[in-house]
Design a protein around this motif. Sequence first.
Motif, PDB file in Angstrom:
ATOM      1  N   PRO A   1       0.328  -1.607  -0.276  1.00 39.96           N
ATOM      2  CA  PRO A   1       0.248  -0.421   0.169  1.00 39.96           C
ATOM      3  C   PRO A   1       0.859   0.788   0.099  1.00 39.96           C
ATOM      4  O   PRO A   1       0.390   2.034  -0.197  1.00 39.96           O
ATOM      5  CB  PRO A   1      -0.168  -0.118   1.269  1.00 39.96           C
ATOM      6  CG  PRO A   1      -0.063  -1.221   1.915  1.00 39.96           C
ATOM      7  CD  PRO A   1       0.699  -2.233   1.558  1.00 39.96           C
ATOM      8  N   ALA A   2       1.845   1.017   0.561  1.00 38.57           N
ATOM      9  CA  ALA A   2       3.001   2.411   0.214  1.00 38.57           C
ATOM     10  C   ALA A   2       3.824   1.853  -0.011  1.00 38.57           C
ATOM     11  O   ALA A   2       4.482   0.723   0.091  1.00 38.57           O
ATOM     12  CB  ALA A   2       2.898   3.054   1.606  1.00 38.57           C
ATOM     13  N   PRO A   3       5.503   3.034  -0.885  1.00 40.60           N
ATOM     14  CA  PRO A   3       4.883   4.495  -0.682  1.00 40.60           C
ATOM     15  C   PRO A   3       3.699   4.582  -1.979  1.00 40.60           C
ATOM     16  O   PRO A   3       3.631   5.957  -2.213  1.00 40.60           O
ATOM     17  CB  PRO A   3       6.138   4.848  -1.241  1.00 40.60           C
ATOM     18  CG  PRO A   3       6.878   3.717  -1.163  1.00 40.60           C
ATOM     19  CD  PRO A   3       6.726   2.086  -1.009  1.00 40.60           C
ATOM     20  N   ILE A   4       4.305   4.070  -2.920  1.00 44.07           N
ATOM     21  CA  ILE A   4       2.519   3.866  -4.629  1.00 44.07           C
ATOM     22  C   ILE A   4       1.870   3.303  -3.896  1.00 44.07           C
ATOM     23  O   ILE A   4       1.916   2.214  -4.099  1.00 44.07           O
ATOM     24  CB  ILE A   4       3.689   4.521  -5.673  1.00 44.07           C
ATOM     25  CG1 ILE A   4       4.641   5.706  -5.622  1.00 44.07           C
ATOM     26  CG2 ILE A   4       2.717   5.023  -6.506  1.00 44.07           C
ATOM     27  CD1 ILE A   4       5.795   5.357  -6.410  1.00 44.07           C
ATOM     28  N   ALA A   5       0.775   3.962  -3.525  1.00 46.79           N
ATOM     29  CA  ALA A   5      -0.467   2.483  -3.379  1.00 46.79           C
ATOM     30  C   ALA A   5      -0.919   2.414  -4.905  1.00 46.79           C
ATOM     31  O   ALA A   5      -1.426   3.100  -6.209  1.00 46.79           O
ATOM     32  CB  ALA A   5      -1.874   3.882  -2.991  1.00 46.79           C
ATOM     33  N   PRO A   6      -0.817   0.788  -5.034  1.00 41.85           N
ATOM     34  CA  PRO A   6      -1.189   0.507  -6.465  1.00 41.85           C
ATOM     35  C   PRO A   6      -3.301   0.888  -6.607  1.00 41.85           C
ATOM     36  O   PRO A   6      -3.652   1.328  -5.305  1.00 41.85           O
ATOM     37  CB  PRO A   6      -1.262  -1.187  -6.614  1.00 41.85           C
ATOM     38  CG  PRO A   6      -1.685  -1.153  -4.760  1.00 41.85           C
ATOM     39  CD  PRO A   6      -0.835  -0.124  -4.062  1.00 41.85           C
ATOM     40  N   PHE A   7      -3.060   1.012  -7.896  1.00 40.66           N
ATOM     41  CA  PHE A   7      -5.164   0.558  -8.031  1.00 40.66           C
ATOM     42  C   PHE A   7      -5.304  -0.560  -8.344  1.00 40.66           C
ATOM     43  O   PHE A   7      -4.686  -1.603  -9.277  1.00 40.66           O
ATOM     44  CB  PHE A   7      -5.055   1.655  -9.385  1.00 40.66           C
ATOM     45  CG  PHE A   7      -5.003   3.415  -8.858  1.00 40.66           C
ATOM     46  CD1 PHE A   7      -5.818   4.095  -8.215  1.00 40.66           C
ATOM     47  CD2 PHE A   7      -3.929   3.187  -9.457  1.00 40.66           C
ATOM     48  CE1 PHE A   7      -5.323   5.471  -8.081  1.00 40.66           C
ATOM     49  CE2 PHE A   7      -3.734   5.129  -9.669  1.00 40.66           C
ATOM     50  CZ  PHE A   7      -4.507   5.927  -8.568  1.00 40.66           C
ATOM     51  N   VAL A   8      -6.423  -1.336  -6.899  1.00 38.87           N
ATOM     52  CA  VAL A   8      -6.907  -2.221  -7.231  1.00 38.87           C
ATOM     53  C   VAL A   8      -8.323  -2.667  -7.558  1.00 38.87           C
ATOM     54  O   VAL A   8      -9.419  -2.140  -7.326  1.00 38.87           O
ATOM     55  CB  VAL A   8      -6.457  -3.261  -5.487  1.00 38.87           C
ATOM     56  CG1 VAL A   8      -7.080  -4.174  -5.436  1.00 38.87           C
ATOM     57  CG2 VAL A   8      -5.932  -2.696  -5.429  1.00 38.87           C
ATOM     58  N   LEU A   9      -8.290  -3.684  -8.199  1.00 40.49           N
ATOM     59  CA  LEU A   9     -10.053  -3.753  -8.750  1.00 40.49           C
ATOM     60  C   LEU A   9     -10.028  -5.645  -8.628  1.00 40.49           C
ATOM     61  O   LEU A   9      -9.350  -6.344  -8.687  1.00 40.49           O
ATOM     62  CB  LEU A   9      -9.374  -3.868 -10.539  1.00 40.49           C
ATOM     63  CG  LEU A   9     -11.231  -4.128 -11.484  1.00 40.49           C
ATOM     64  CD1 LEU A   9     -12.718  -2.929 -11.210  1.00 40.49           C
ATOM     65  CD2 LEU A   9     -11.132  -4.527 -12.799  1.00 40.49           C
TER      66      LEU A   9
END
Length: 243
Positions: A64-72
């Motif tokens: 989830p960090a440092p760059i949070a993914p986009f999750v479907l």
Amino acid sequence: MTDTDASSSVVDFNPSRLGTKEHWDEVYQREIGTFQEIADEGEVWFGEDVLEKMVEWAIENAPPAPIAPFVLDIGTGNGVTLFGLADAGYPPDHLCGVDYSDRSVELARAIAEHREVPEITFKQCDILFNVPTPLEVMDENGWDLILDKGTFDAVSLGQYEQLEEPASRLYPVKVGALLKEGGLLLITSCNFTEQEIRNLFETPASGLHFHSRVKHRSFSFGGQTGTVVSTTAFFKTTASSSS
Ligand SMILES: C[S@@+](CC[C@H](N)C(=O)[O-])C[C@H]1O[C@@H](n2cnc3c(N)ncnc32)[C@H](O)[C@@H]1O
């Protein structure tokens, strides 16, 4: 009950009611009633243990960090998998669940309000026929992580006269197209072994390649040892060197 496709060594299931929208609408209509009555969120498909392992895998491979993914989450049902990710620290406005049952979307939204994570998006979408609209905060390159817990199983049991090929062949192509380059798919199934899932998903048309597996508790019966569910991860690349 089943037919074997010798050319690709996978098993096709005969259509069943579990593969119909009517079935799932009825399931979630019932669950909405129970949720309204006693705030019970409904079934955890495959159980808490499997959910926990999928969340652990996500934290390790798409943290989830440092760059949070986009999750479907495809075929999100009551949204349980995304609530697991939100509890683990994934920003709710990066999470989206789609389902072809509008009853599912209604239930998941009600639970999200109750859990105070209304920023999670839930949308109605039939994954075989529509493309889920991206979140406003996303770029156009696609999703970083796609989750499927039991949805491919349901899709494979459906009967789609309007399709020219079996849904089990089309689904991997649709999912692959939604992922960005380097994106990940994590899929849990109780109808297909890991090898069968790999035979169906690792195709040039999907751009998906085996990444890793999640180990589940195994059971022994009649001298044979096996697991009830398989969880397999794939990464997406269209680069020819990795095929
Ligand atoms: C076995 S349930 C799993 C639900 C949820 N993933 C969970 O873990 O609780 C399968 C889900 O897939 C959804 N589904 C089946 N076919 C679909 C399709 N073509 N497009 C979108 N959702 C679909 C059903 O409505 C149902 O919610």
